[in-house]
Enzyme design. Structure first.
Site, PDB file in Angstrom:
ATOM      1  N   GLN A   1      -3.463   1.137  -0.699  1.00 61.02           N
ATOM      2  CA  GLN A   1      -4.564   0.328  -1.206  1.00 61.02           C
ATOM      3  C   GLN A   1      -5.431   1.154  -2.153  1.00 61.02           C
ATOM      4  OE1 GLN A   1      -5.274  -3.024  -0.573  1.00 61.02           O
ATOM      5  NE2 GLN A   1      -6.679  -2.647  -2.265  1.00 61.02           N
TER       6      GLN A   1
ATOM      7  N   ARG B   1       4.071  -0.640   8.192  1.00 62.04           N
ATOM      8  CA  ARG B   1       2.716  -1.104   8.554  1.00 62.04           C
ATOM      9  C   ARG B   1       2.671  -1.163  10.068  1.00 62.04           C
ATOM     10  NH1 ARG B   1      -0.931  -5.830   5.992  1.00 62.04           N
ATOM     11  NH2 ARG B   1      -1.220  -4.097   4.562  1.00 62.04           N
TER      12      ARG B   1
ATOM     13  N   ASP C   1     -14.849  -4.609   2.989  1.00 64.64           N
ATOM     14  CA  ASP C   1     -13.613  -5.100   3.613  1.00 64.64           C
ATOM     15  C   ASP C   1     -14.054  -5.954   4.792  1.00 64.64           C
ATOM     16  OD1 ASP C   1     -10.995  -5.489   4.422  1.00 64.64           O
ATOM     17  OD2 ASP C   1     -10.706  -3.472   5.236  1.00 64.64           O
TER      18      ASP C   1
ATOM     19  N   ARG D   1      -1.822  -2.931  -7.025  1.00 69.54           N
ATOM     20  CA  ARG D   1      -1.014  -2.412  -5.922  1.00 69.54           C
ATOM     21  C   ARG D   1       0.436  -2.259  -6.397  1.00 69.54           C
ATOM     22  NH1 ARG D   1      -2.474  -3.466  -0.619  1.00 69.54           N
ATOM     23  NH2 ARG D   1      -0.612  -2.241  -0.166  1.00 69.54           N
TER      24      ARG D   1
ATOM     25  N   CYS E   1     -10.161  -5.122  -0.753  1.00 71.92           N
ATOM     26  CA  CYS E   1      -8.701  -4.992  -0.658  1.00 71.92           C
ATOM     27  C   CYS E   1      -8.013  -6.327  -0.416  1.00 71.92           C
ATOM     28  CB  CYS E   1      -8.333  -4.002   0.434  1.00 71.92           C
ATOM     29  SG  CYS E   1      -8.819  -4.532   2.094  1.00 71.92           S
TER      30      CYS E   1
ATOM     31  N   HIS F   1      -5.135   3.459   4.890  1.00 70.72           N
ATOM     32  CA  HIS F   1      -4.400   2.518   4.027  1.00 70.72           C
ATOM     33  C   HIS F   1      -4.286   3.161   2.626  1.00 70.72           C
ATOM     34  CE1 HIS F   1      -2.586  -1.031   2.633  1.00 70.72           C
ATOM     35  NE2 HIS F   1      -3.571  -1.890   2.681  1.00 70.72           N
TER      36      HIS F   1
HETATM   37  N1   CP Z   1      -4.719  -5.408   1.004  1.00 71.11           N
HETATM   38  C1   CP Z   1      -3.587  -5.566   1.713  1.00 71.11           C
HETATM   39  O1   CP Z   1      -2.981  -4.602   2.171  1.00 71.11           O
HETATM   40  O2   CP Z   1      -3.175  -6.851   1.851  1.00 71.11           O
HETATM   41  P1   CP Z   1      -2.038  -7.385   2.816  1.00 71.11           P
HETATM   42  O3   CP Z   1      -2.543  -7.243   4.229  1.00 71.11           O
HETATM   43  O4   CP Z   1      -1.863  -8.816   2.423  1.00 71.11           O
HETATM   44  O5   CP Z   1      -0.797  -6.574   2.614  1.00 71.11           O
HETATM   45  N1  NVA Z   2      -8.959  -3.382   7.252  1.00 68.71           N
HETATM   46  C1  NVA Z   2      -8.012  -4.461   7.121  1.00 68.71           C
HETATM   47  C2  NVA Z   2      -7.255  -4.324   5.856  1.00 68.71           C
HETATM   48  C3  NVA Z   2      -6.251  -5.400   5.588  1.00 68.71           C
HETATM   49  C4  NVA Z   2      -5.470  -5.171   4.332  1.00 68.71           C
HETATM   50  C5  NVA Z   2      -7.087  -4.463   8.305  1.00 68.71           C
HETATM   51  O1  NVA Z   2      -6.674  -3.406   8.772  1.00 68.71           O
HETATM   52  O2  NVA Z   2      -6.786  -5.549   8.795  1.00 68.71           O
END
Ligand code: CP
Ligand code: NVA
Length: 302
Positions: free
Chosen positions: A136, A106, A223, A290, A262, A133
């Site tokens: 997701q 990440r 989101d 997930r 998400c 992502h």
């Molecule tokens: N939706 C998602 O990726 O959640 P987290 O940021 O908690 O991993």
């Molecule tokens: N769009 C959000 C998703 C979190 C899972 C972010 O990038 O923070």
């Protein structure tokens, strides 16, 4: 099934058949688990998870998934690796590849996960970047398939920020033959290349009108307005009140439309409590899926 791609960075790497198979396998793994069946498909395999940003779902679902498949996961905060002291992503990637069987990362910049993948001899999975992502959307498509019993021919409506999750949702819809309509304020549109490529497969409509976007929709998705990589928080004023998913907006979609997010969510901003905690919301199944979809992905990559 072994995937053609070594890595999963955007979702566009998957063929339609590969995506369909991951979703079916995810559903099968979920059903197996509910029956107490947990095959050690990844026995003795190790996943390294690098996190530059916080996570609840991604971290816990990947770690639990590896455990259930008979393997293990290492949770590596980027701050605790030598990355923090200036070791390059290239060298980190080459080193980790000598120990583990698969890497999930990440990151802030999408290029960072690309560099990781380029220098790694083992598969690299994007666990969220500023642009995509994909994991997701694997879980989301699995959820839509469970709830609607099909994917092809449906309509998804995205309301809010044209962000990383939205970009992967567009790719996912294109590969699953789902039409998608997107309503964002001006200046918050998703990636133009993603739209252009996806239009070859399905209808991708870009509007600035949430009511028009949700018309005839089977799925309404949003989101947060402020993603982790957004440094400023003054974006909210550009979205409210028009781009909030509330009961009035849900009423303009199909009567049996489901609501997805998400997570994490900001109740009262992109979605009201009434909607996210209401009867059309499937967010907890979505979060659960997930786990199952990613297990199917890991098995397919390895
Ligand atoms: N939706 C998602 O990726 O959640 P987290 O940021 O908690 O991993
Ligand atoms: N769009 C959000 C998703 C979190 C899972 C972010 O990038 O923070």
């Amino acid at each position: 099934m072994k995937l053609k791609t070594k890595d999963l960075l955007t979702l566009n790497e998957l063929s339609k058949n590969e995506l369909a198979e991951i979703i079916i396998n995810g559903i099968n793994l979920k059903n197996d688990l509910k029956k107490g069946i947990c095959k050690p498909l990844l026995k003795n395999k190790t996943l390294a998870m690098i996190f530059q940003k916080p996570s609840t779902r991604t971290r816990v679902s990947f770690e639990t998934g590896m455990f259930q498949l008979g393997g293990q996961a290492l949770n590596l905060s980027a701050d605790e690796l030598q990355l923090r002291r200036g070791e390059t992503i290239e060298d980190t990637s080459k080193t980790l590849s000598r120990y583990v069987d698969v890497i999930m990362a990440r990151v802030y910049l999408h290029e960072e996960v690309e560099i990781l993948a380029k220098n790694s001899s083992v598969p690299v999975i994007n666990g969220l970047s500023d642009s995509f992502h994909p994991c997701q959307i694997l879980g989301d498509l699995m959820t839509i398939k469970e709830k609607k019993k099909k994917l092809s021919g449906l309509k998804v409506a995205w309301v809010g920020d044209g962000n990383n999750v939205c970009n992967s949702m567009i790719y996912g819809c294109a590969k699953a033959s789902i039409d998608i309509s997107i309503a964002t304020p001006k200046g918050y549109e998703p990636n133009q290349n993603v739209i252009k490529e996806s239009k070859k497969f399905v209808q991708v409509e870009l509007l600035n009108d949430p009511e028009a976007t949700v018309k005839d929709a089977d799925v309404v998705v949003t989101d947060t307005f402020v993603s982790i990589h957004h440094q400023t928080t003054d974006r909210t004023n550009d979205f409210l009140p028009r781009f909030q998913v509330n009961v009035n907006l849900m009423k303009k979609a199909n009567a049996d439309a489901i609501f997805m997010h998400c997570l994490p969510a900001k109740r009262g901003q992109e979605v009201t409590s009434e909607v996210i905690d209401g009867p059309q919301s499937v967010v907890w199944d979505e979060a659960e899926n997930r786990l199952h979809a990613q297990k199917a992905l890991l098995v397919a990559l390895l």
